[in-house]
Design an enzyme around this catalytic site. Structure first.
Site, PDB file in Angstrom:
ATOM      1  N   ASP A 154       0.858  -1.317  -0.359  1.00  0.00           N
ATOM      2  CA  ASP A 154       0.216   0.199   0.326  1.00  0.00           C
ATOM      3  C   ASP A 154       0.464   1.096   0.227  1.00  0.00           C
ATOM      4  O   ASP A 154       2.041   1.060   0.202  1.00  0.00           O
ATOM      5  CB  ASP A 154      -1.022  -0.040   1.751  1.00  0.00           C
ATOM      6  CG  ASP A 154      -2.279   0.151   0.874  1.00  0.00           C
ATOM      7  OD1 ASP A 154      -2.630   1.088   0.330  1.00  0.00           O
ATOM      8  OD2 ASP A 154      -3.027   0.240   2.110  1.00  0.00           O
ATOM      9  N   ASP A 211     -10.018   3.188  -3.058  1.00  0.00           N
ATOM     10  CA  ASP A 211     -10.967   1.843  -2.760  1.00  0.00           C
ATOM     11  C   ASP A 211     -12.495   1.981  -2.846  1.00  0.00           C
ATOM     12  O   ASP A 211     -13.094   2.801  -3.639  1.00  0.00           O
ATOM     13  CB  ASP A 211     -10.844   2.687  -1.148  1.00  0.00           C
ATOM     14  CG  ASP A 211      -9.380   2.484  -0.494  1.00  0.00           C
ATOM     15  OD1 ASP A 211      -9.026   2.193  -0.753  1.00  0.00           O
ATOM     16  OD2 ASP A 211      -9.242   2.304   0.730  1.00  0.00           O
TER      17      ASP A 211
HETATM   18  C1  GLA Z   1      -5.889   1.477   1.524  1.00  0.00           C
HETATM   19  C2  GLA Z   1      -5.935   0.115   0.161  1.00  0.00           C
HETATM   20  C3  GLA Z   1      -6.966  -0.396   1.260  1.00  0.00           C
HETATM   21  C4  GLA Z   1      -7.115  -1.111   2.585  1.00  0.00           C
HETATM   22  C5  GLA Z   1      -6.606  -0.378   3.406  1.00  0.00           C
HETATM   23  C6  GLA Z   1      -6.254  -1.016   4.793  1.00  0.00           C
HETATM   24  O1  GLA Z   1      -7.716   1.984   2.027  1.00  0.00           O
HETATM   25  O2  GLA Z   1      -6.612   0.811  -0.834  1.00  0.00           O
HETATM   26  O3  GLA Z   1      -7.677  -1.495  -0.095  1.00  0.00           O
HETATM   27  O4  GLA Z   1      -5.569  -2.446   2.059  1.00  0.00           O
HETATM   28  O5  GLA Z   1      -6.006   0.820   2.809  1.00  0.00           O
HETATM   29  O6  GLA Z   1      -5.648   0.231   5.933  1.00  0.00           O
END
Ligand code: GLA
Length: 560
Positions: A154, A211
């Site tokens: 990430d 997301d």
């Molecule tokens: C980000 C990622 C998500 C998830 C969260 C976890 O928002 O895009 O897919 O992994 O972090 O904290």
């Protein structure tokens, strides 16, 4: 397979003018088809522990998910202890993962599954736990010792790394290679143009979107980042030309089985529309529902064998739109066996017939059509096919044609239309942007589609924006200067303010090359003349709520 990335400058292809970047010849192709698995985030967010993960591993076997192809069990954020151990290594949270991550990985492997884990390239993960910055080698080595097969990496806090995204991911790629263990690397960066800055050299998949959330607007939005023009110039018809075996566009994880705000009698249709889109777009299939309590109808969507076969087709062509009008869409994915998969989708409330003619997909005459959800042949259809009276979120996924020579794909956009390939001056409005966020820029006009005028001079070339707008061009270190004259458009609302910025690469790189500071309608236009000789991806940003901003004669100049 000897894979070689060849970037050439100039029209004639002469070896000495090419930059050869070998993607190690003996590296096996990881993720030759889109990765399939399950990830904890969409189902549980932070609420994970080893008991739950073991139960999910059991459920992946018991429900038939594993045998349908879902092999990776990926533990997302919040698995780790808040502190590293005395040797600087990550450990599982002692309360929630008391047996340790190695033991959990062993359990996952004992079920015939593969072990995936989450980490972040910044100082902290998105949940504020220890990230990998300055610990890249030790973390990758730790993961390899634990038997990890897949890493979701990430990007929270990465804008403070002081490094380009391409540099960050190259470091992890090398650290993974140094372990000697093949581990899939999944770039999670909210869709910040990994397809443009070279994600393919370091990783097997990259996010194309922010997301995903469990409602259809979000599902459709994410699909449009990969299969539509949410992230790229409409001329590309989605990002299909940047995907293929070993490098996939990832519109984020599945919410099949989690969808909310939909009438009960539409849920099955919505699940199918979501899954059908991910299959036709050759997207990674990472289930995100609680498999321990999965209903039969959700299971039959996620394990539909003929849909999964489309997603996993070895040719690895990402599907693209062949029709789109008012929320009615048809996507085509030419398959390895000479047939093509077609998705008909109605995103609107009103029922509609949606048609496609065979000539649009390189076929003619009478063709057999098979319904891949129902798994039965519909007969032969002359000249084309109509999906009749599709309702809201309703879709049909069919296979058309007979086995034989593979059908041609759509024509990819040629390099000279989106990269700097010529010496001399290239107006940016003569190149397609390769990535955009927020408002799409308008070419050779203001955002309001009026001529760009500064001090009564009309500029025929330039780019018009409305704040906020960010967009990127591939200049590949081929040009030395960026020049433009920027101005807040006089048609902007009274009192509006705007700010122009030029960046090297993406927002995470955080390298501002030029900054106009706040400008108003009364500000004098400013001249940009900056060195971009070390820039591969050039990002232009215009900030300002309602202000319109013009980049008059935005151009790059390459040496003769
Ligand atoms: C980000 C990622 C998500 C998830 C969260 C976890 O928002 O895009 O897919 O992994 O972090 O904290």
């Amino acid at each position: 397979m000897n894979r070689l990335l060849v970037i050439c400058f100039g029209v004639s292809v002469v070896a000495s003018t090419c930059l050869f970047t070998p993607v190690s010849a003996d590296e096996p192709i990881l993720a030759a088809t889109p990765p399939m698995g399950w990830n904890s985030w969409n189902a549980f967010e932070k609420d994970i522990d080893e008991k739950k993960i073991r139960e999910i591993a059991d459920a992946m076997v018991a429900t038939g998910m594993r045998d349908a192809g879902y092999q990776y069990l990926v533990i997302d954020d919040a698995w780790m202890a808040p502190q590293r151990d005395a040797k600087g290594r990550l450990t599982g949270d002692p309360e929630r993962f008391p047996s340790g991550m190695r033991a959990l990985g062993d359990y996952i492997h004992s079920k015939g599954l593969k072990f995936g884990i989450y980490q972040d390239r910044g100082e902290l993960t998105c949940q504020g736990l220890p990230g990998s910055l300055q610990h890249e080698q030790v973390d990758m080595a730790t993961f390899a010792q634990w038997g990890v097969d897949y890493i979701k990496l990430d990007s929270c806090h990465a804008e403070r790394n002081g490094r380009m995204s391409s540099v960050d991911y190259a470091i992890f790629h090398q650290a993974i290679q140094a372990t000697g263990r093949p581990m899939v690397l999944s770039i999670s960066d909210f869709g910040n143009a990994a397809w443009a800055w070279g994600g393919k050299r370091y990783a097997q998949l990259w996010r194309t979107s922010n997301d995903i959330y469990p409602w259809m607007d979000s599902v459709y939005y994410c699909a449009q980042t990969s299969g539509g023009d949410q992230k790229s110039h409409p001329a590309f018809n989605g990002l299909w030309q940047f995907a293929g075996p070993g490098h996939w566009n990832d519109p984020d994880m599945l919410h099949v089985g989690n969808l909310k705000h939909i009438p009960e009698d539409r849920k099955d249709m919505a699940n199918r529309a979501h899954f059908g889109l991910w299959c036709i777009l050759a997207a990674p299939l990472m289930a995100g529902n609680d498999l321990r309590v999965m209903s039969d109808s959700v299971k039959s969507v996620l394990t539909a064998p003929e849909l999964i076969a489309v997603n996993q087709d070895p040719r690895g062509v990402q599907g693209y739109q062949v029709f789109s009008q008012d929320g009615r869409e048809v996507y085509c994915k030419p398959l390895a066996d000479g047939t093509a998969a077609l998705l008909f989708l109605n995103k609107r409330r009103e029922n509609a017939d949606i048609s496609i003619s065979w000539e649009k997909i390189g076929l003619a005459g009478k063709q057999p059509v098979r319904d891949l959800w129902a798994r039965h042949d519909l007969g032969e259809f002359d000249q084309g096919f109509t999906a009749k009276q599709l309702g809201w979120h309703e879709s049909l996924l069919v296979k058309v044609g007979s086995k034989g020579k593979p059908l041609p794909t759509a024509t990819p956009v040629p390099a000279e239309k989106y990269r700097v390939t010529r010496p001399g001056t290239t107006y940016l409005s003569d190149l397609y942007y390769i990535w955009k966020a927020h408002h799409a820029p308008v070419y050779d006009a203001t955002f309001a589609k009026q001529p760009i005028v500064i001090h009564s001079k009309t500029f025929t070339k330039g780019i018009g924006c409305k704040g906020k707008s960010a967009f990127m061009f591939m200049v590949d270190e081929k040009a030395q200067r960026l020049r433009a004259r920027v101005q807040i458009d006089p048609a902007s609302p009274a009192g509006s303010e705007g700010r122009f910025k030029v960046y090297n690469e993406d927002f995470f790189a955080n390298q501002v090359l030029w900054d106009s500071k706040i400008m108003t309608k009364d500000s004098a236009p400013q001249e940009i003349d900056v060195d971009i000789s070390k820039v591969k991806c050039l990002m232009l940003v215009f900030e300002g709520k309602d202000a319109l901003g013009n980049w008059a004669e935005a151009r790059v100049i390459a040496g003769q």
